[in-house]
Design an enzyme around this catalytic site. Sequence first.
Site, PDB file in Angstrom:
ATOM      1  N   ASP A 429      -3.644 -38.399  -7.062  1.00 56.93           N
ATOM      2  CA  ASP A 429      -3.489 -37.272  -7.989  1.00 56.93           C
ATOM      3  C   ASP A 429      -3.838 -35.974  -7.266  1.00 56.93           C
ATOM      4  O   ASP A 429      -4.307 -35.994  -6.118  1.00 56.93           O
ATOM      5  CB  ASP A 429      -4.453 -37.530  -9.162  1.00 56.93           C
ATOM      6  CG  ASP A 429      -4.322 -36.490 -10.256  1.00 56.93           C
ATOM      7  OD1 ASP A 429      -3.251 -35.883 -10.378  1.00 56.93           O
ATOM      8  OD2 ASP A 429      -5.318 -36.301 -10.996  1.00 56.93           O
ATOM      9  N   GLU A 432      -0.629 -31.778  -5.103  1.00 56.15           N
ATOM     10  CA  GLU A 432       0.432 -30.746  -4.963  1.00 56.15           C
ATOM     11  C   GLU A 432       0.278 -29.939  -3.678  1.00 56.15           C
ATOM     12  O   GLU A 432       1.305 -29.516  -3.165  1.00 56.15           O
ATOM     13  CB  GLU A 432       0.419 -29.823  -6.191  1.00 56.15           C
ATOM     14  CG  GLU A 432       0.879 -30.504  -7.466  1.00 56.15           C
ATOM     15  CD  GLU A 432      -0.087 -31.571  -7.980  1.00 56.15           C
ATOM     16  OE1 GLU A 432      -1.299 -31.364  -7.830  1.00 56.15           O
ATOM     17  OE2 GLU A 432       0.361 -32.599  -8.493  1.00 56.15           O
ATOM     18  N   ASP A 505       0.093 -33.766 -16.656  1.00 53.59           N
ATOM     19  CA  ASP A 505      -0.723 -33.496 -17.839  1.00 53.59           C
ATOM     20  C   ASP A 505       0.084 -32.932 -19.002  1.00 53.59           C
ATOM     21  O   ASP A 505       0.093 -31.721 -19.266  1.00 53.59           O
ATOM     22  CB  ASP A 505      -1.861 -32.546 -17.458  1.00 53.59           C
ATOM     23  CG  ASP A 505      -2.760 -33.168 -16.400  1.00 53.59           C
ATOM     24  OD1 ASP A 505      -2.727 -34.407 -16.249  1.00 53.59           O
ATOM     25  OD2 ASP A 505      -3.486 -32.419 -15.718  1.00 53.59           O
TER      26      ASP A 505
HETATM   27  C1  GLC Z   1      -5.556 -34.638 -13.497  1.00 49.85           C
HETATM   28  C2  GLC Z   1      -4.570 -35.765 -13.721  1.00 49.85           C
HETATM   29  C3  GLC Z   1      -5.031 -36.629 -14.856  1.00 49.85           C
HETATM   30  C4  GLC Z   1      -6.440 -37.148 -14.570  1.00 49.85           C
HETATM   31  C5  GLC Z   1      -7.391 -35.988 -14.311  1.00 49.85           C
HETATM   32  C6  GLC Z   1      -8.773 -36.452 -13.866  1.00 49.85           C
HETATM   33  O1  GLC Z   1      -5.557 -33.773 -14.577  1.00 49.85           O
HETATM   34  O2  GLC Z   1      -3.277 -35.285 -13.939  1.00 49.85           O
HETATM   35  O3  GLC Z   1      -4.147 -37.685 -15.064  1.00 49.85           O
HETATM   36  O4  GLC Z   1      -6.907 -37.901 -15.632  1.00 49.85           O
HETATM   37  O5  GLC Z   1      -6.861 -35.158 -13.293  1.00 49.85           O
HETATM   38  O6  GLC Z   1      -8.715 -37.192 -12.707  1.00 49.85           O
END
Ligand code: GLC
Length: 818
Positions: A429, A432, A505
Amino acid sequence: MGDSIKKEEIANDLLDANSAEDNVHHVNNPVLDLPTIEKKYLARVRACSKDRNTFYFTDGIAKVEIRIVSDEIIRVRLAPQGSFLDDFSYAVIDTDQHAVSFSVDEDETSYYVKTNKVICAIRKADFLVSFQDFSGKVFNTDDKPMHWEENPDFGGYYVYCSKKAHEDEAFFGLGDKATNLNLRGKRFKNWNSDTYGYAFNQDPLYKTIPFYIGVTGGEAYGIFFDNTFRTFFDFASENKQRTSFWSEGGEMQYYYIHGPNMIDVVKRYHSITGTHYMPPLWGIGYHQCRWSYYPEQNVRDITAEFRKREIPCDAIYLDIDYMDGYRCFTWDKKYFPDPKKMISDLAANGFKTVVMIDPGIKVDENYWVFKEGQQNRYFCRRGDDYFMEGFVWPGRCQFPDFTNPTVREWWGTLYKGLVDDGVAGFWNDMNEPAVFGRGTFPDDVRHNYDGYRGSHRKAHNIYGMQMVRATYDGLKKLYKNKRPFTITRAAYSGTQRFSSVWTGDNIATWEHLRIGLLQLQRLSVSGLSFCGTDIGGFTGEPDGELFTRWMQFGVFSPFMRVHSAGDTRDREPWSFGPEWEAICKKFIEMRYKLLPYIYTIFWQQHRYGEPILRPISLVEQHIPKNLIREEEFCFGDKILVSPVLNPGQKNKVVYLPEGEWYYYFNLQKYVGLQEHTIDTPLDEMPIFVKGGSIIPEYPVMQYTFQQKIDVLKLNVYFSRGKFDSYTYADHGDTFAYEQSVYAEKHFLLEGTDNSLVILQQVEGLYNERFDDYKIYLIGIPFEVRTVKADGVELNLLKDESGNDYIQVEKDFRNLIIT
Ligand code: GLC
């Protein structure tokens, strides 16, 4: 004040004169860049030369390369000063697919580079490039010669290509854009961005897929602009007759991909950028996620609850809170004192454990990952050699340069501890890359870029892809022959070779359910078929109805996972009360029944590059009205789904493509090529199966491989005429399928008023672990009198519910039913 108004007026005049797409770096702030506007265009073609499958054209200074990749794919490159950049791409795996034949001709006006399918014409007077077929139909043609501007700050060029837009032309693709399927009349930017709670039409989002499909006169072609810098696309927005794409750096380099069927364009795009490997079977089951399930007892309680309530589930996720102070590759021993034991207990109960890994590495001299990265100079540096530092979950962080092959190799080894603990899947995650406050890295950060060095301007859009590539490659070694399971938020074209993706998100609103429906269809035709949304919405609170309708759509999302933010209320299938739980259970069970079909369409994606979600525009591109249908899709080629997108909705108008269709729940028959109004009670959603299909079905299990399958149920949906249908099976978790250890079964069905013949051909070396099929005939128009399998007569049997079926040995070659 007066001065700046004047400057702005001049800037606007200039923008009008030159058009905004030709001045990308002025789009955000036209005033500041005023003095540098100077475009150069290709001029008259002066010479042509050839080197094997590559042709070069020059106007005396600039050069254009036309490379024959295959009979249907041609690559175009521009070198403003005559020297091409290094021929390197993170996206493309094959630029030499061996065309059957190619040649070059010329007449007074043009050169013609020909394959046996496409003619690429280069007009001598002005260097306009166009693509046509042998019937003379022009699919795609330059509106202006390719052009460029020098970039005074970074060197290199802003590069531009403008194409004519046909009046009827519709445009598709471009990855995760949160907008209508047809992109016409809109402009987009690609710059991977962390966009928490994004809105409809917000752009850019998390992914960069610079590939689009144009459909004109019912026929399709594609353009893949393989450029990792900030890229822009304008689909007849600024000027109704023009489509343009451009970049802030790198090379004007694009692939023209011939159709004329849209599905073939997608398949050919896959042929150059790759497909997703076969996922482990558990990876396409139902997954339960939350930010965050902790401590250990909470994880145990949630998983136990699934089993108690008999709601199937294959995976449970641990978000960032399992780590020690958000340090990647560590455990918070307070919450998870014995992770190995927990994971093995969960596994014994049929749950795989998937955990989060982010790219930000905490600056901490006592943390082994940071120390190794620092000692070996694995972290990204600024232009003047300072470390790239930024704040993310752990506080102050440094970031590995995943564009360096040595760093990728190292990153892959870091997973060893978690793999030894039994973790089965990894979720990458914030890649980007996301940095709190400033958004992402500044442009001057330097990257190795696999030896073709560049600044962050060049590496930004592939940072996430290279992270998950490192993850995948490392896991492949650690799991030996077992298939890794990975998910990533950021992506560039080709990421499908390493990972599944989700749409980030989103919000718990009906609008977002619809956005997700659009995004998944779009991702699927953009090469990223293994995609899903956070079912129920990441942020905000769904009510039972929204959650349940989203779950219904989730059954037909290639990646099926419920996920929600930490500050929301409980989000398990039972959290909204018994009525909603019952419907969610029914639909999750449907996912498990459909698993052998879903696995088959994953195979069709992997082997043939066929998209899993198929928009109606792709299924029937020749019907103009279909180019704007976007609220229903085909899931593979046999099932059509039309998710319910509004609260309290009692019915929905559903268009059915050509053929006969069976309503999934009551098997009522509907005719295609028209719209039908379908009731949408809460415990149903419009799902149709195409006549002439064989849909394999598993018994409901609580997780994949829970039980051995003794007999495989095949539901045969009758229709008059000839039809093909496939099933696919393999071990479900190894790479042996790459050595032909799989069973791909091809059924040829022929139905008439008084007979049904099914021929079966088997390819591959895998012997499925059951002996017989149990065949159910649906919608058969005659009374069955005889059934013969390979000449031997069989009896029609009755099951416990009184339904007729045929039990036949799984390797039959022909089954004749009269
Ligand atoms: C980001 C991700 C989400 C995750 C959060 C905490 O917002 O997109 O899916 O739960 O980080 O790790």
